[in-house]
Design a protein around this motif. Structure first.
Motif, PDB file in Angstrom:
ATOM      1  N   ALA A  42     -16.559  79.521  46.713  1.00 15.68           N
ATOM      2  CA  ALA A  42     -17.554  79.029  45.758  1.00 15.68           C
ATOM      3  C   ALA A  42     -18.498  78.099  46.512  1.00 15.68           C
ATOM      4  N   THR A  43     -19.780  78.292  46.300  1.00 17.52           N
ATOM      5  CA  THR A  43     -20.751  77.559  47.103  1.00 17.52           C
ATOM      6  C   THR A  43     -22.012  77.285  46.304  1.00 17.52           C
ATOM      7  N   LYS A  44     -22.717  76.260  46.710  1.00 14.76           N
ATOM      8  CA  LYS A  44     -24.072  76.017  46.214  1.00 14.76           C
ATOM      9  C   LYS A  44     -25.104  76.635  47.154  1.00 14.76           C
ATOM     10  N   GLY A  45     -24.621  77.257  48.236  1.00 11.89           N
ATOM     11  CA  GLY A  45     -25.509  77.816  49.243  1.00 11.89           C
ATOM     12  C   GLY A  45     -25.494  79.327  49.264  1.00 11.89           C
ATOM     13  N   GLU A  46     -25.623  79.901  50.447  1.00  5.84           N
ATOM     14  CA  GLU A  46     -25.791  81.344  50.580  1.00  5.84           C
ATOM     15  C   GLU A  46     -24.474  82.029  50.901  1.00  5.84           C
ATOM     16  N   ALA A  47     -24.394  83.304  50.570  1.00  8.63           N
ATOM     17  CA  ALA A  47     -23.194  84.097  50.840  1.00  8.63           C
ATOM     18  C   ALA A  47     -22.959  84.226  52.334  1.00  8.63           C
ATOM     19  N   ILE A  82     -23.322  77.015  41.046  1.00  9.17           N
ATOM     20  CA  ILE A  82     -22.402  77.620  42.015  1.00  9.17           C
ATOM     21  C   ILE A  82     -22.535  79.136  42.004  1.00  9.17           C
ATOM     22  N   ARG A  83     -22.338  79.690  43.165  1.00  3.20           N
ATOM     23  CA  ARG A  83     -22.265  81.130  43.362  1.00  3.20           C
ATOM     24  C   ARG A  83     -20.971  81.423  44.122  1.00  3.20           C
ATOM     25  N   ALA A  84     -20.664  82.689  44.272  1.00  2.00           N
ATOM     26  CA  ALA A  84     -19.408  83.043  44.928  1.00  2.00           C
ATOM     27  C   ALA A  84     -19.606  84.252  45.833  1.00  2.00           C
ATOM     28  N   VAL A 107     -23.848  80.130  38.240  1.00  2.00           N
ATOM     29  CA  VAL A 107     -23.569  79.396  36.999  1.00  2.00           C
ATOM     30  C   VAL A 107     -23.832  77.920  37.253  1.00  2.00           C
ATOM     31  N   THR A 108     -24.611  77.301  36.383  1.00  2.00           N
ATOM     32  CA  THR A 108     -24.859  75.865  36.479  1.00  2.00           C
ATOM     33  C   THR A 108     -23.799  75.118  35.678  1.00  2.00           C
ATOM     34  N   LEU A 109     -23.123  74.184  36.323  1.00  4.82           N
ATOM     35  CA  LEU A 109     -22.018  73.455  35.714  1.00  4.82           C
ATOM     36  C   LEU A 109     -22.534  72.362  34.788  1.00  4.82           C
ATOM     37  N   THR A 110     -21.799  72.125  33.698  1.00  8.69           N
ATOM     38  CA  THR A 110     -22.109  71.034  32.779  1.00  8.69           C
ATOM     39  C   THR A 110     -20.846  70.228  32.503  1.00  8.69           C
ATOM     40  N   ASP A 111     -21.025  68.958  32.149  1.00  9.29           N
ATOM     41  CA  ASP A 111     -19.872  68.118  31.840  1.00  9.29           C
ATOM     42  C   ASP A 111     -19.076  68.603  30.624  1.00  9.29           C
ATOM     43  N   PRO A 112     -19.726  68.964  29.495  1.00 11.18           N
ATOM     44  CA  PRO A 112     -18.928  69.370  28.329  1.00 11.18           C
ATOM     45  C   PRO A 112     -17.982  70.528  28.606  1.00 11.18           C
ATOM     46  N   GLU A 113     -18.448  71.533  29.364  1.00  9.36           N
ATOM     47  CA  GLU A 113     -17.602  72.694  29.621  1.00  9.36           C
ATOM     48  C   GLU A 113     -16.394  72.334  30.480  1.00  9.36           C
ATOM     49  N   HIS A 114     -16.611  71.591  31.562  1.00 10.74           N
ATOM     50  CA  HIS A 114     -15.469  71.317  32.431  1.00 10.74           C
ATOM     51  C   HIS A 114     -14.497  70.345  31.773  1.00 10.74           C
ATOM     52  N   ILE A 118     -15.536  67.310  38.726  1.00 13.24           N
ATOM     53  CA  ILE A 118     -15.142  68.546  38.057  1.00 13.24           C
ATOM     54  C   ILE A 118     -13.816  69.031  38.640  1.00 13.24           C
ATOM     55  N   TYR A 119     -12.875  69.299  37.739  1.00 11.75           N
ATOM     56  CA  TYR A 119     -11.535  69.780  38.113  1.00 11.75           C
ATOM     57  C   TYR A 119     -11.675  70.999  39.022  1.00 11.75           C
ATOM     58  N   GLY A 120     -10.981  70.954  40.157  1.00  8.75           N
ATOM     59  CA  GLY A 120     -11.077  72.049  41.116  1.00  8.75           C
ATOM     60  C   GLY A 120     -10.683  73.386  40.542  1.00  8.75           C
ATOM     61  N   GLY A 121      -9.735  73.387  39.601  1.00  8.37           N
ATOM     62  CA  GLY A 121      -9.334  74.634  38.972  1.00  8.37           C
ATOM     63  C   GLY A 121     -10.457  75.264  38.167  1.00  8.37           C
ATOM     64  N   HIS A 122     -11.357  74.441  37.646  1.00  6.97           N
ATOM     65  CA  HIS A 122     -12.521  74.960  36.928  1.00  6.97           C
ATOM     66  C   HIS A 122     -13.389  75.783  37.881  1.00  6.97           C
ATOM     67  N   ILE A 123     -13.516  75.299  39.104  1.00  5.83           N
ATOM     68  CA  ILE A 123     -14.294  76.031  40.114  1.00  5.83           C
ATOM     69  C   ILE A 123     -13.577  77.325  40.492  1.00  5.83           C
ATOM     70  N   ILE A 124     -12.246  77.279  40.609  1.00  3.30           N
ATOM     71  CA  ILE A 124     -11.491  78.493  40.944  1.00  3.30           C
ATOM     72  C   ILE A 124     -11.717  79.571  39.889  1.00  3.30           C
ATOM     73  N   SER A 125     -11.580  79.195  38.617  1.00  2.97           N
ATOM     74  CA  SER A 125     -11.731  80.191  37.550  1.00  2.97           C
ATOM     75  C   SER A 125     -13.160  80.711  37.469  1.00  2.97           C
ATOM     76  N   MET A 126     -14.128  79.842  37.670  1.00  2.00           N
ATOM     77  CA  MET A 126     -15.514  80.292  37.624  1.00  2.00           C
ATOM     78  C   MET A 126     -15.798  81.264  38.761  1.00  2.00           C
TER      79      MET A 126
END
Length: 342
Positions: free
Chosen positions: A311-316, A285-287, A210-217, A244-252
């Motif tokens: 959650a990462t921008k890299g590889e599993a 981000i991927r997970a 998922v690509t993050l955007t400012d409006p969503e977070h 970006i709020y860390g909780g946004h990353i947790i939920s994503m």
């Protein structure tokens, strides 16, 4: 004299200080719909009233992270309005399930303080408790946050660093009363995998990104009434970016984890967690998850998996470098217990 709340700075805190946070929040079905639109979780228990009733719930429980974000958001004006970053979590337990119509309030106790070597910021450890409808405990957790000093010359407090348990014992996990997974519908849930199908040490790539955007977070952060300046005001950070709020990353990441963990229906505890690196709009981000432990519960048909959600921008599977530090692509390292049918 200004009447505007300027928030607490590092030198305003004292170990043992208790803060009752303002603005109780009544949660409704609209919050569920907003959460669904922001993250797209597919866990059947929170998606289907019929599925929930078959498992023993009179009313479907709200997603556990809605409870977490709501309790967290109440604390921000008193704990992290002047924060540089939220750093981590520990000893988190979900103590009862929240339903539509419940009103949530929060209180916090300062349990640790340590000024940073730069003399401009310090770390604040806080234990927060969330309650529903007055006095029913729903959540208890510790977090630590880096907070600015108002006056760099203010004397540093004696450092107090709390010793936290590395995990919540499996015996202390809350299993909802009346939960009955004998009629669990694996077809409706979307995946066949049971507790016994997972092995300690197993790595699960959740595949999607998922690509993050400012409006969503920013919309998400407003939903939880989280007023931390760094999430909205580009002048609050020297790089001119909204953090970006860390909780946004947790939920994503939790929503992405459905691929491979679709039957991990309930979060029972948060053992530990770190926001390893900041996330900004434009990051994709991927997970991935690692199975850290397994435990039985006293409730027939219900097992617990201890999971590391990354959650990462890299590889599993990639987490730390040779120096033991988090890789720069890693955004979140969350250790939690989830309940799953056996």
């Amino acid at each position: 004299m200004t009447k505007t709340n300027q928030g607490y700075f590092f030198e305003d805190y004292r170990v043992g200080q208790v803060l009752d946070h303002a603005t109780p929040r009544t949660l409704h079905d609209g919050d569920v719909a907003m959460y669904q639109s922001l993250y797209g979780p597919r866990f059947a228990l929170q998606s289907s009233w019929d599925f929930a009733s078959q498992l023993g719930f009179k009313n479907p429980p709200l997603d556990d992270l809605i409870t977490f974000h709501t309790v967290f958001g109440k604390t921000v004006p008193d704990i992290s309005l002047n924060a540089v970053a939220n750093l981590g979590y520990g000893e988190g337990r979900f103590l009862s399930r929240v339903e539509s119509g419940d009103t949530i309030r929060s209180t916090s106790e300062i349990i640790g303080l340590k000024q940073n070597s730069n003399g401009k910021t310090g770390i604040v450890w806080v234990r927060t408790k969330g309650y529903a409808n007055g006095d029913r405990p729903v959540l208890d957790y510790v977090r630590w946050v880096m907070v600015r000093k108002r006056d760099a010359d203010a004397p540093a407090p004696d450092p107090v660093v709390p010793e936290l348990a590395p995990t919540v014992p499996a015996a202390d996990l809350y299993v909802p009363e009346g939960l009955d997974w004998a009629a669990y519908d694996f077809t409706a849930a979307g995946e066949p995998h049971r507790w016994g199908d997972y092995q300690v040490g197993e790595i699960i790539d959740h595949v999607d990104g998922v690509t993050l955007t400012d409006p969503e977070h920013m919309m998400a952060t407003r939903l939880w009434q989280n007023t931390a300046k760094v999430h909205f005001d580009v002048t609050a950070r020297p790089d001119g970016n909204r953090l970006i709020y860390g909780g946004h990353i947790i939920s994503m990441a939790r929503a992405l984890s459905f691929n491979g963990l679709g039957n991990a229906q309930l979060i029972a505890a948060i053992n530990a967690g770190s926001h390893a690196n900041p996330a900004m709009a434009g990051d994709t981000i991927r997970a991935w998850s690692e199975v850290l432990d397994k435990a039985e519960t006293e409730t027939p048909g219900v097992g617990a998996l201890r999971l590391r959600l990354v959650a990462t921008k890299g590889e599993a599977g990639a987490l730390r470098g040779d120096d033991g530090k988090y890789l720069p692509d890693v955004l979140l390292d969350l250790d939690y217990w989830a309940l799953i049918p056996t």
